[in-house]
Design a protein around this motif. Structure first.
Motif, PDB file in Angstrom:
ATOM      1  N   THR A 199      58.825  54.829 -23.184  1.00  0.00           N
ATOM      2  CA  THR A 199      58.533  53.723 -23.764  1.00  0.00           C
ATOM      3  C   THR A 199      58.874  52.451 -23.107  1.00  0.00           C
ATOM      4  N   ILE A 200      60.043  52.419 -22.402  1.00  0.00           N
ATOM      5  CA  ILE A 200      60.204  51.167 -21.544  1.00  0.00           C
ATOM      6  C   ILE A 200      59.191  51.202 -20.529  1.00  0.00           C
ATOM      7  N   VAL A 201      58.889  52.331 -19.842  1.00  0.00           N
ATOM      8  CA  VAL A 201      57.853  52.333 -18.871  1.00  0.00           C
ATOM      9  C   VAL A 201      56.507  51.703 -19.248  1.00  0.00           C
ATOM     10  N   LYS A 202      55.990  52.115 -20.369  1.00  0.00           N
ATOM     11  CA  LYS A 202      54.923  51.666 -21.080  1.00  0.00           C
ATOM     12  C   LYS A 202      55.203  49.979 -21.342  1.00  0.00           C
ATOM     13  N   THR A 203      56.090  49.564 -21.680  1.00  0.00           N
ATOM     14  CA  THR A 203      56.257  48.293 -21.991  1.00  0.00           C
ATOM     15  C   THR A 203      56.213  47.273 -20.636  1.00  0.00           C
ATOM     16  N   GLU A 204      56.766  48.092 -19.601  1.00  0.00           N
ATOM     17  CA  GLU A 204      56.641  47.199 -18.231  1.00  0.00           C
ATOM     18  C   GLU A 204      55.511  47.132 -17.653  1.00  0.00           C
ATOM     19  N   ILE A 205      54.527  48.294 -18.015  1.00  0.00           N
ATOM     20  CA  ILE A 205      53.235  48.532 -17.050  1.00  0.00           C
ATOM     21  C   ILE A 205      52.470  47.276 -16.887  1.00  0.00           C
ATOM     22  N   PRO A 206      52.224  46.611 -18.190  1.00  0.00           N
ATOM     23  CA  PRO A 206      51.323  45.353 -18.375  1.00  0.00           C
ATOM     24  C   PRO A 206      51.985  44.129 -17.514  1.00  0.00           C
ATOM     25  N   THR A 207      53.015  44.264 -17.052  1.00  0.00           N
ATOM     26  CA  THR A 207      53.548  43.063 -16.294  1.00  0.00           C
ATOM     27  C   THR A 207      53.103  43.222 -14.654  1.00  0.00           C
ATOM     28  N   GLY A 208      52.641  44.324 -14.544  1.00  0.00           N
ATOM     29  CA  GLY A 208      52.321  44.417 -12.923  1.00  0.00           C
ATOM     30  C   GLY A 208      53.513  44.958 -12.043  1.00  0.00           C
ATOM     31  N   ASN A 209      54.466  44.677 -12.445  1.00  0.00           N
ATOM     32  CA  ASN A 209      55.696  44.790 -11.479  1.00  0.00           C
ATOM     33  C   ASN A 209      55.848  46.406 -11.261  1.00  0.00           C
ATOM     34  N   SER A 210      56.642  46.567 -10.140  1.00  0.00           N
ATOM     35  CA  SER A 210      56.979  47.867  -9.647  1.00  0.00           C
ATOM     36  C   SER A 210      58.259  48.180 -10.512  1.00  0.00           C
ATOM     37  N   ILE A 211      58.222  49.404 -11.143  1.00  0.00           N
ATOM     38  CA  ILE A 211      59.314  49.574 -12.023  1.00  0.00           C
ATOM     39  C   ILE A 211      60.395  50.739 -11.303  1.00  0.00           C
ATOM     40  N   LYS A 212      61.614  50.296 -11.201  1.00  0.00           N
ATOM     41  CA  LYS A 212      62.530  50.924 -10.470  1.00  0.00           C
ATOM     42  C   LYS A 212      63.765  51.199 -11.101  1.00  0.00           C
ATOM     43  N   LEU A 213      64.620  52.024 -10.521  1.00  0.00           N
ATOM     44  CA  LEU A 213      65.987  52.198 -11.069  1.00  0.00           C
ATOM     45  C   LEU A 213      66.952  52.976 -10.036  1.00  0.00           C
ATOM     46  N   ASP A 214      68.058  53.096 -10.166  1.00  0.00           N
ATOM     47  CA  ASP A 214      69.009  53.904  -9.253  1.00  0.00           C
ATOM     48  C   ASP A 214      69.575  55.094  -9.698  1.00  0.00           C
ATOM     49  N   VAL A 215      69.943  56.140  -9.296  1.00  0.00           N
ATOM     50  CA  VAL A 215      70.528  57.313  -9.911  1.00  0.00           C
ATOM     51  C   VAL A 215      71.560  57.824  -8.858  1.00  0.00           C
TER      52      VAL A 215
END
Length: 279
Positions: free
Chosen positions: A228-244
């Protein structure tokens, strides 16, 4: 607050080091732009050009250390001198745990750390989302967190990230001032079961603080929340990142199923506060 000259110097030095070493530094530029404490950054300038930099990032009673030196200015003792001064600030502020953060493939960082009284602690993978078809989701909902969620968020941080209650509250209070960060509560049937944060800056949407209550883990809710978060961020055009953390196999597999791929590794080394740094 850092000046425009200081911030520009940090960005330029970061670009030089990353290009020369083929690495990615974890400098948390969004945090640097919102600095209110001017005692956490240490600089070496040469003819108005920044050639060495060290930063402290406090999280409750812990502090992370990250820095860099211009390739042509290395092996001249600049970083060691910055670290010696930084230790005085660390002691003054009462931090109890100190972690150096270094790119896993950085030979210069490994060389410097090999001469210091520190020990390897853990590693994280930096991950970025690669376009992938996502599921249609109906079981969870996201809403913006409010101040009324403080107790829920701090308790979940303490449980999920092995923090003391005091550190979890301190961390929560510190993050409230971050203007680019958005906090979400994950709900199932109207009940809060988890949380996640998103920071948008410099063409990136960075996900952090993701946690689900123990009773709701392993039931697919976390995966749905991430999608759901990824779908929210896709329209921004940003690269979507995290650390694990690299040892967290369950989280790694979850992120990979959703479409996140591993990039560079960040290594963390712990140093004792009463240790004397040589060099």
């Amino acid at each position: 607050m850092l000046t425009t000259q200081q911030l520009e110097g940090i960005k330029q030095l970061q670009q030089q080091c990353e290009q020369f070493d083929t690495i990615e530094l974890k400098l948390n530029l969004d945090m640097l732009h919102e600095r209110k404490d001017d005692t956490l950054d240490f600089f070496v300038w040469q003819e108005n050009e920044l050639i060495a930099y060290l930063a402290l990032y406090g999280f409750g009673t812990s502090v992370e250390v990250c820095g860099m030196v211009q390739p042509d200015a290395r092996r001249q003792g600049h970083f060691t001198r910055l670290w010696q001064v930084a230790q005085e600030v660390i002691a003054h502020k009462g931090f109890q745990k100190v972690l150096f953060n270094a790119p896993g493939v950085s030979e210069s960082a490994k060389g410097w750390l090999s001469g210091q009284p520190c020990k390897y602690s853990f590693s994280e993978f930096h991950m970025v989302w690669s376009a992938k078809e996502l599921d249609e989701l109906t079981d969870i909902a996201l809403r913006d967190a409010t101040i009324e969620d403080k107790d829920f968020e701090t308790a979940l941080d303490a449980d999920a990230f092995s923090l003391s209650s005091e550190d979890a509250e301190s961390y929560y209070n510190e993050r409230l001032s971050r203007q680019k960060e958005r906090r979400y509560i994950i709900e199932v049937n109207g009940s809060a079961i988890g949380k996640i944060r998103v920071t948008r800056s410099y063409g990136e949407s960075y996900l952090s603080g993701f946690a689900v209550l123990p009773a709701y883990r392993g039931k697919g809710y976390g995966g749905q929340a991430l999608q759901t978060i990824v779908k929210t961020e896709i329209p921004t055009g940003n690269s979507i990142k995290l650390d694990v953390e690299t040892k967290n196999d369950h989280a790694l597999k979850l992120y990979e199923r959703i479409g996140f791929i591993q990039q560079q590794r960040q290594d963390y080394y712990e140093v004792h506060l009463n240790a004397r740094v040589e060099g």
